[in-house]
Design a protein around this motif. Structure first.
Motif, PDB file in Angstrom:
ATOM      1  N   HIS A 113       0.829  -1.209   0.000  1.00  0.00           N
ATOM      2  CA  HIS A 113       0.000   0.000   0.000  1.00  0.00           C
ATOM      3  C   HIS A 113       0.867   1.264   0.000  1.00  0.00           C
ATOM      4  O   HIS A 113       0.481   2.288  -0.580  1.00  0.00           O
ATOM      5  N   LEU A 114       2.033   1.196   0.620  1.00  0.00           N
ATOM      6  CA  LEU A 114       2.911   2.359   0.752  1.00  0.00           C
ATOM      7  C   LEU A 114       3.851   2.528  -0.435  1.00  0.00           C
ATOM      8  O   LEU A 114       4.642   3.482  -0.469  1.00  0.00           O
ATOM      9  N   ARG A 115       3.763   1.653  -1.418  1.00  0.00           N
ATOM     10  CA  ARG A 115       4.790   1.560  -2.457  1.00  0.00           C
ATOM     11  C   ARG A 115       5.106   2.892  -3.127  1.00  0.00           C
ATOM     12  O   ARG A 115       6.256   3.189  -3.439  1.00  0.00           O
ATOM     13  N   ASP A 116       4.103   3.733  -3.366  1.00  0.00           N
ATOM     14  CA  ASP A 116       4.321   4.976  -4.106  1.00  0.00           C
ATOM     15  C   ASP A 116       4.492   6.203  -3.203  1.00  0.00           C
ATOM     16  O   ASP A 116       4.487   7.336  -3.695  1.00  0.00           O
ATOM     17  N   THR A 117       4.655   5.987  -1.908  1.00  0.00           N
ATOM     18  CA  THR A 117       4.729   7.118  -0.978  1.00  0.00           C
ATOM     19  C   THR A 117       6.152   7.504  -0.600  1.00  0.00           C
ATOM     20  O   THR A 117       6.360   8.551   0.019  1.00  0.00           O
ATOM     21  N   GLY A 118       7.120   6.644  -0.910  1.00  0.00           N
ATOM     22  CA  GLY A 118       8.480   6.893  -0.445  1.00  0.00           C
ATOM     23  C   GLY A 118       8.698   6.506   0.998  1.00  0.00           C
ATOM     24  O   GLY A 118       9.753   6.792   1.576  1.00  0.00           O
ATOM     25  N   LEU A 119       7.708   5.829   1.592  1.00  0.00           N
ATOM     26  CA  LEU A 119       7.786   5.383   2.987  1.00  0.00           C
ATOM     27  C   LEU A 119       7.688   3.868   3.049  1.00  0.00           C
ATOM     28  O   LEU A 119       7.216   3.216   2.112  1.00  0.00           O
ATOM     29  N   PHE A 120       8.104   3.291   4.192  1.00  0.00           N
ATOM     30  CA  PHE A 120       7.914   1.856   4.401  1.00  0.00           C
ATOM     31  C   PHE A 120       7.824   1.568   5.888  1.00  0.00           C
ATOM     32  O   PHE A 120       8.212   2.392   6.725  1.00  0.00           O
ATOM     33  N   PHE A 121       7.279   0.384   6.167  1.00  0.00           N
ATOM     34  CA  PHE A 121       7.240  -0.104   7.544  1.00  0.00           C
ATOM     35  C   PHE A 121       8.328  -1.167   7.661  1.00  0.00           C
ATOM     36  O   PHE A 121       8.286  -2.186   6.971  1.00  0.00           O
ATOM     37  N   PRO A 122       9.338  -0.963   8.530  1.00  0.00           N
ATOM     38  CA  PRO A 122      10.559  -1.761   8.438  1.00  0.00           C
ATOM     39  C   PRO A 122      10.587  -3.065   9.222  1.00  0.00           C
ATOM     40  O   PRO A 122      11.486  -3.880   8.994  1.00  0.00           O
ATOM     41  N   ILE A 123       9.663  -3.279  10.141  1.00  0.00           N
ATOM     42  CA  ILE A 123       9.779  -4.452  11.005  1.00  0.00           C
ATOM     43  C   ILE A 123       9.543  -5.712  10.176  1.00  0.00           C
ATOM     44  O   ILE A 123       8.504  -5.872   9.534  1.00  0.00           O
ATOM     45  N   ASP A 124      10.500  -6.620  10.213  1.00  0.00           N
ATOM     46  CA  ASP A 124      10.511  -7.766   9.302  1.00  0.00           C
ATOM     47  C   ASP A 124      10.848  -9.048  10.065  1.00  0.00           C
ATOM     48  O   ASP A 124      12.006  -9.442  10.160  1.00  0.00           O
ATOM     49  N   PRO A 125       9.829  -9.737  10.608  1.00  0.00           N
ATOM     50  CA  PRO A 125      10.102 -10.985  11.323  1.00  0.00           C
ATOM     51  C   PRO A 125      10.308 -12.187  10.414  1.00  0.00           C
ATOM     52  O   PRO A 125      10.506 -13.302  10.896  1.00  0.00           O
ATOM     53  N   GLY A 126      10.251 -11.974   9.115  1.00  0.00           N
ATOM     54  CA  GLY A 126      10.440 -13.081   8.176  1.00  0.00           C
ATOM     55  C   GLY A 126       9.135 -13.486   7.544  1.00  0.00           C
ATOM     56  O   GLY A 126       8.911 -13.292   6.355  1.00  0.00           O
ATOM     57  N   ALA A 127       8.235 -14.038   8.325  1.00  0.00           N
ATOM     58  CA  ALA A 127       6.920 -14.421   7.821  1.00  0.00           C
ATOM     59  C   ALA A 127       6.099 -13.177   7.504  1.00  0.00           C
ATOM     60  O   ALA A 127       6.345 -12.092   8.049  1.00  0.00           O
ATOM     61  N   ASP A 128       5.117 -13.335   6.615  1.00  0.00           N
ATOM     62  CA  ASP A 128       4.209 -12.224   6.317  1.00  0.00           C
ATOM     63  C   ASP A 128       3.130 -12.180   7.394  1.00  0.00           C
ATOM     64  O   ASP A 128       1.963 -12.481   7.164  1.00  0.00           O
ATOM     65  N   ALA A 129       3.546 -11.794   8.575  1.00  0.00           N
ATOM     66  CA  ALA A 129       2.680 -11.825   9.752  1.00  0.00           C
ATOM     67  C   ALA A 129       1.684 -10.676   9.729  1.00  0.00           C
ATOM     68  O   ALA A 129       1.904  -9.643   9.094  1.00  0.00           O
ATOM     69  N   SER A 130       0.576 -10.854  10.443  1.00  0.00           N
ATOM     70  CA  SER A 130      -0.393  -9.769  10.601  1.00  0.00           C
ATOM     71  C   SER A 130       0.176  -8.743  11.577  1.00  0.00           C
ATOM     72  O   SER A 130       0.890  -9.083  12.528  1.00  0.00           O
ATOM     73  N   LEU A 131      -0.169  -7.478  11.351  1.00  0.00           N
ATOM     74  CA  LEU A 131       0.368  -6.414  12.198  1.00  0.00           C
ATOM     75  C   LEU A 131      -0.196  -6.471  13.614  1.00  0.00           C
ATOM     76  O   LEU A 131       0.492  -6.116  14.572  1.00  0.00           O
ATOM     77  N   GLY A 132      -1.435  -6.948  13.756  1.00  0.00           N
ATOM     78  CA  GLY A 132      -1.977  -7.137  15.095  1.00  0.00           C
ATOM     79  C   GLY A 132      -1.235  -8.217  15.853  1.00  0.00           C
ATOM     80  O   GLY A 132      -0.896  -8.054  17.033  1.00  0.00           O
ATOM     81  N   GLY A 133      -0.945  -9.333  15.173  1.00  0.00           N
ATOM     82  CA  GLY A 133      -0.181 -10.399  15.808  1.00  0.00           C
ATOM     83  C   GLY A 133       1.230  -9.973  16.128  1.00  0.00           C
ATOM     84  O   GLY A 133       1.778 -10.311  17.186  1.00  0.00           O
TER      85      GLY A 133
END
Length: 461
Positions: A123-143
């Protein structure tokens, strides 16, 4: 149905949710499984909320009927946090997956908990921003928030604790609360936001999150190199961190983990300890950082330096790292993986890793080690057959020894996986009298013990 979901509760939930309350064997079985060695624990029913008010009404009904509620997102947690071990309702949050409010000028975004980290970054691809936390799996943000996740980029960007500004949650009586604000700091009241971060769904159900965003780096450079020993690799990391070099990622793979990658993905890497690295900044800055690291690594006999700047090369490198769980399984010839992690001060990291390797050999276990060593956190993946009582006992002995090593060296029994089911037995040793205060908090927030019962806090003391 078990006694935890009574007929009146089932009727009330069915009237509220209609076909969004499911009791089929297939759905229940799916929600009772996990990626590791814990036994299946299916819920009595699966609820699919779509709004915060849905969650609140579900919780009110369950509170009235003393029915357990266990939230689940992508179900990638490694300590059984999402398993409904006492039955009741599995609260599947995956339909609550929208971006609600993006504020690029404030570097934050508000999302629902079922959105995954990769979904957010798309969703952020065209904004120049990103969310950096990367636990490996494509985890849900609530989890990720509930388990206080971190991952490969924590050495630079911190953990979920550092990147959650505010949240909305439904409490055990169905009350909806908001904690925190979009401001970067506050001096008002108890910090309920960060009490709920890492509480594993035992204090409240998170229904919205306001997250800190970061600017995409102009340049990203990835690299790998190998060492003759784990001690050399770890001591290189220690000196790198102490030198203030701004690493974005710095990951250790021991020789057994490399062997697993060679078997799983034909990686063709020499079976020696490796470091996987990433640098963020300007093109000149990343080149300077990489050279600074190489100068340090040369002091510890680094070999086989390779670097990648193209997106395709970097993606391939980190895709391999993120398959560590499956590569460990390949090395163990398809056995279940008993994953465990600890975190120690970086000055004690070499001793902890070498001790873990020696313990695995002494116990006759196949074990890999991979870690976010820039912040002292590493993981061991032990191959086990759950039907082999002797092997399970040896794996239990290994995890206990690893936990004891971490505590002896001034660390914690989990830097990342959390407590869930597996780490409860070590909570008293790590927290001492503070554990009783945690129990008091749980009682104050959830007096009927309906929110993810059986997790986090050991039941006997």
């Amino acid at each position: 149905m078990t006694e935890t979901l009574t007929a009146p509760a089932l009727a009330a939930l069915s009237a509220l949710l209609g076909d969004r309350l499911v009791t089929s064997q297939a759905d229940r079985t799916q929600h009772g499984r996990n990626e590791t060695y814990y036994p299946d624990a299916p819920p009595d029913a699966v609820a699919y909320p779509e709004t915060t008010e849905d969650v609140a009404q579900i919780i009110r009904i369950c509170a009235q009927h003393d029915c357990p509620v266990v939230a689940v997102g992508a179900a990638t947690s490694l300590e059984g946090q999402h398993l409904p071990v006492h039955g009741g309702i599995s609260l599947d949050m995956n339909r609550m997956n929208r971006v609600l409010d993006l504020r690029p000028q404030d570097l934050n975004v508000t999302v629902q908990p079922g959105l995954t980290r990769m979904g957010l970054n798309a969703h952020l691809r065209d904004t120049g921003l990103f969310f950096p936390i990367d636990p490996g799996a494509d985890a849900s943000l609530g989890g990720m928030t509930a388990t206080r996740a971190s991952g490969t980029t924590a050495v630079r960007y911190g953990t979920m604790r550092d990147n959650v500004l505010a949240l909305e949650a439904v409490m055990a009586d169905g009350t909806i609360i908001r904690t925190g604000t979009q401001a970067r700091k506050s001096s008002t009241g108890y910090d309920l936001t960060h009490l709920l971060v890492g509480s594993e769904g035992t204090l409240g159900i998170i229904t919205e999150l306001t997250l800190r965003l970061h600017g995409l780096p102009e340049s990203t450079l990835a690299a790998i190199c190998r060492f003759d020993s784990v001690a050399d690799a770890v001591n290189c990391v220690i000196l790198t961190i102490q030198s203030g070099l701004p690493m974005a990622r710095i990951e250790l793979l021991d020789h057994m983990m490399v062997r697993g990658f060679n078997q799983y993905a034909a990686a063709g890497l020499p079976e020696k300890p490796h470091l996987f690295l990433e640098f963020h900044g300007t093109a000149a800055g990343t080149a300077e950082q990489a050279q600074g690291f190489r100068d340090i690594a040369d002091e510890f006999g680094a070999q086989g330096w390779q670097q990648a700047t193209s997106t395709e090369e970097r993606t391939a490198l980190w895709a391999m790292r993120h398959k560590a769980h499956y590569a460990s399984a390949a090395l163990g010839k398809g056995k279940h993986i008993w994953p465990t992690d600890v975190c120690v001060p970086i000055s004690q990291l070499a001793e902890a890793v070498v001790q873990a390797q020696n313990d695995a050999v002494a116990l006759g276990l196949t074990s890999t080690i991979v870690g976010h060593v820039g912040d002292g956190n590493f993981h061991a993946g032990i191959s086990v057959d759950p039907d082999d009582a002797d092997e399970m006992a040896r794996a239990e002995k290994f995890t206990r020894a690893l936990a004891e090593t971490a505590l002896r060296l001034g660390g914690t029994v989990s830097g990342e996986h959390g407590v869930g089911l597996g780490k409860q037995k070590y909570m008293a040793a790590e927290h001492g009298p503070a554990l009783d205060w945690m129990r008091r908090i749980k009682m104050a927030f959830d007096p009927k013990n309906i929110l993810n019962p059986g997790k986090m806090l050991p039941q006997d003391h």
